[in-house]
Write a protein that holds these residues in place. Structure first.
Motif, PDB file in Angstrom:
ATOM      1  N   ARG A 145      12.493  20.550 -75.653  1.00  0.00           N
ATOM      2  CA  ARG A 145      12.258  19.120 -75.485  1.00  0.00           C
ATOM      3  C   ARG A 145      13.601  18.408 -75.464  1.00  0.00           C
ATOM      4  O   ARG A 145      14.581  18.914 -76.008  1.00  0.00           O
ATOM      5  CB  ARG A 145      11.434  18.585 -76.652  1.00  0.00           C
ATOM      6  CG  ARG A 145      10.011  19.016 -76.628  1.00  0.00           C
ATOM      7  CD  ARG A 145       9.258  18.270 -77.730  1.00  0.00           C
ATOM      8  NE  ARG A 145       7.866  18.587 -77.667  1.00  0.00           N
ATOM      9  CZ  ARG A 145       7.210  19.231 -78.605  1.00  0.00           C
ATOM     10  NH1 ARG A 145       7.833  19.616 -79.692  1.00  0.00           N
ATOM     11  NH2 ARG A 145       5.939  19.484 -78.474  1.00  0.00           N
ATOM     12  N   PRO A 146      13.637  17.219 -74.871  1.00  0.00           N
ATOM     13  CA  PRO A 146      14.872  16.441 -74.978  1.00  0.00           C
ATOM     14  C   PRO A 146      15.128  16.078 -76.437  1.00  0.00           C
ATOM     15  O   PRO A 146      14.193  16.002 -77.235  1.00  0.00           O
ATOM     16  CB  PRO A 146      14.602  15.181 -74.150  1.00  0.00           C
ATOM     17  CG  PRO A 146      13.348  15.420 -73.431  1.00  0.00           C
ATOM     18  CD  PRO A 146      12.647  16.582 -74.034  1.00  0.00           C
ATOM     19  N   SER A 148      11.972  20.708 -80.879  1.00  0.00           N
ATOM     20  CA  SER A 148      11.406  21.819 -80.122  1.00  0.00           C
ATOM     21  C   SER A 148      10.954  22.900 -81.092  1.00  0.00           C
ATOM     22  O   SER A 148      11.680  23.275 -82.004  1.00  0.00           O
ATOM     23  CB  SER A 148      12.453  22.391 -79.165  1.00  0.00           C
ATOM     24  OG  SER A 148      12.806  21.445 -78.202  1.00  0.00           O
ATOM     25  N   ARG A 152      24.297  17.486 -74.670  1.00  0.00           N
ATOM     26  CA  ARG A 152      23.679  18.577 -73.911  1.00  0.00           C
ATOM     27  C   ARG A 152      24.205  18.640 -72.479  1.00  0.00           C
ATOM     28  O   ARG A 152      24.392  19.716 -71.919  1.00  0.00           O
ATOM     29  CB  ARG A 152      22.163  18.413 -73.894  1.00  0.00           C
ATOM     30  CG  ARG A 152      21.478  19.600 -73.231  1.00  0.00           C
ATOM     31  CD  ARG A 152      20.004  19.454 -73.189  1.00  0.00           C
ATOM     32  NE  ARG A 152      19.426  19.661 -74.512  1.00  0.00           N
ATOM     33  CZ  ARG A 152      18.138  19.609 -74.748  1.00  0.00           C
ATOM     34  NH1 ARG A 152      17.297  19.347 -73.787  1.00  0.00           N
ATOM     35  NH2 ARG A 152      17.679  19.803 -75.959  1.00  0.00           N
ATOM     36  N   MET A 196      18.763   9.953 -79.462  1.00  0.00           N
ATOM     37  CA  MET A 196      18.364  10.665 -78.262  1.00  0.00           C
ATOM     38  C   MET A 196      19.427  10.564 -77.171  1.00  0.00           C
ATOM     39  O   MET A 196      19.715  11.529 -76.481  1.00  0.00           O
ATOM     40  CB  MET A 196      17.040  10.125 -77.731  1.00  0.00           C
ATOM     41  CG  MET A 196      16.538  10.916 -76.539  1.00  0.00           C
ATOM     42  SD  MET A 196      14.918  10.428 -75.990  1.00  0.00           S
ATOM     43  CE  MET A 196      15.221   8.860 -75.255  1.00  0.00           C
ATOM     44  N   HIS A 197      20.050   9.405 -77.038  1.00  0.00           N
ATOM     45  CA  HIS A 197      21.039   9.226 -75.987  1.00  0.00           C
ATOM     46  C   HIS A 197      22.282  10.078 -76.249  1.00  0.00           C
ATOM     47  O   HIS A 197      22.803  10.717 -75.338  1.00  0.00           O
ATOM     48  CB  HIS A 197      21.417   7.745 -75.866  1.00  0.00           C
ATOM     49  CG  HIS A 197      20.254   6.886 -75.499  1.00  0.00           C
ATOM     50  ND1 HIS A 197      19.671   6.927 -74.252  1.00  0.00           N
ATOM     51  CD2 HIS A 197      19.540   5.990 -76.214  1.00  0.00           C
ATOM     52  CE1 HIS A 197      18.661   6.082 -74.209  1.00  0.00           C
ATOM     53  NE2 HIS A 197      18.550   5.494 -75.395  1.00  0.00           N
ATOM     54  N   MET A 257      21.480  13.805 -75.580  1.00  0.00           N
ATOM     55  CA  MET A 257      21.495  14.158 -74.149  1.00  0.00           C
ATOM     56  C   MET A 257      22.918  14.175 -73.607  1.00  0.00           C
ATOM     57  O   MET A 257      23.251  14.993 -72.752  1.00  0.00           O
ATOM     58  CB  MET A 257      20.638  13.180 -73.349  1.00  0.00           C
ATOM     59  CG  MET A 257      19.155  13.409 -73.510  1.00  0.00           C
ATOM     60  SD  MET A 257      18.626  15.086 -73.087  1.00  0.00           S
ATOM     61  CE  MET A 257      18.961  15.155 -71.355  1.00  0.00           C
TER      62      MET A 257
END
Length: 142
Positions: free
Chosen positions: A80-81, A87, A129, A122-123, A126
């Protein structure tokens, strides 16, 4: 004539001493390495996995461990993001046989359910990643 690069090198969040994003820096983690039993435990696990691969290769042929490695690579990609829902990696746990393992989080609590756990941004996750930003994905793992 040499052409100048068309992109500027930038480090968004690349500084590890960013106290606002990653919290205060701890010196103890730089000075003290991992525990000797942790090193022995990891080497035992690696030796056990190598022996298991050899037994599978001798029993089912040399292609079977390669197929298992490909399955493992495929199952590690599905995530998952980064965000509030982690995840679970259930397929990978089923392939490794770690569903039967009884870890500390099974009888104590999941560390993500602690009061001191800070949920990851979350930002920023990402960005890490995708390689745009550097640093730990989650600030609570510093």
């Amino acid at each position: 004539m040499e052409e100048a690069p068309k992109t500027l090198a930038h480090q968004i969040g690349g500084i590890q001493n960013d106290a606002l994003r990653f919290g205060l820096h701890g010196v103890k983690s730089d000075l003290v390495g991992s525990h000797p039993l942790d090193v022995a435990h990891r080497s035992t696990i690696k030796t056990h996995e190598d022996m298991k691969r050899k037994v599978l290769a001798n029993t089912y042929g040399s292609a079977f461990p390669l197929k298992m490695d490909l399955d493992r690579q495929i199952l590690t990609r599905f995530q998952r993001p980064p965000g509030p829902i982690p995840s679970s990696m259930l397929g990978l746990e089923a392939l490794n046989g770690s569903l039967d393992d009884f870890g500390f989080e099974d009888y104590l609590n999941d560390p993500r359910e602690s009061e001191v756990y800070r949920p990851q941004d979350m930002h920023h996750g990402m960005e890490v990643r995708l390689g745009i930003s550097k640093g730990p994905v989650c600030p609570s793992f510093v």
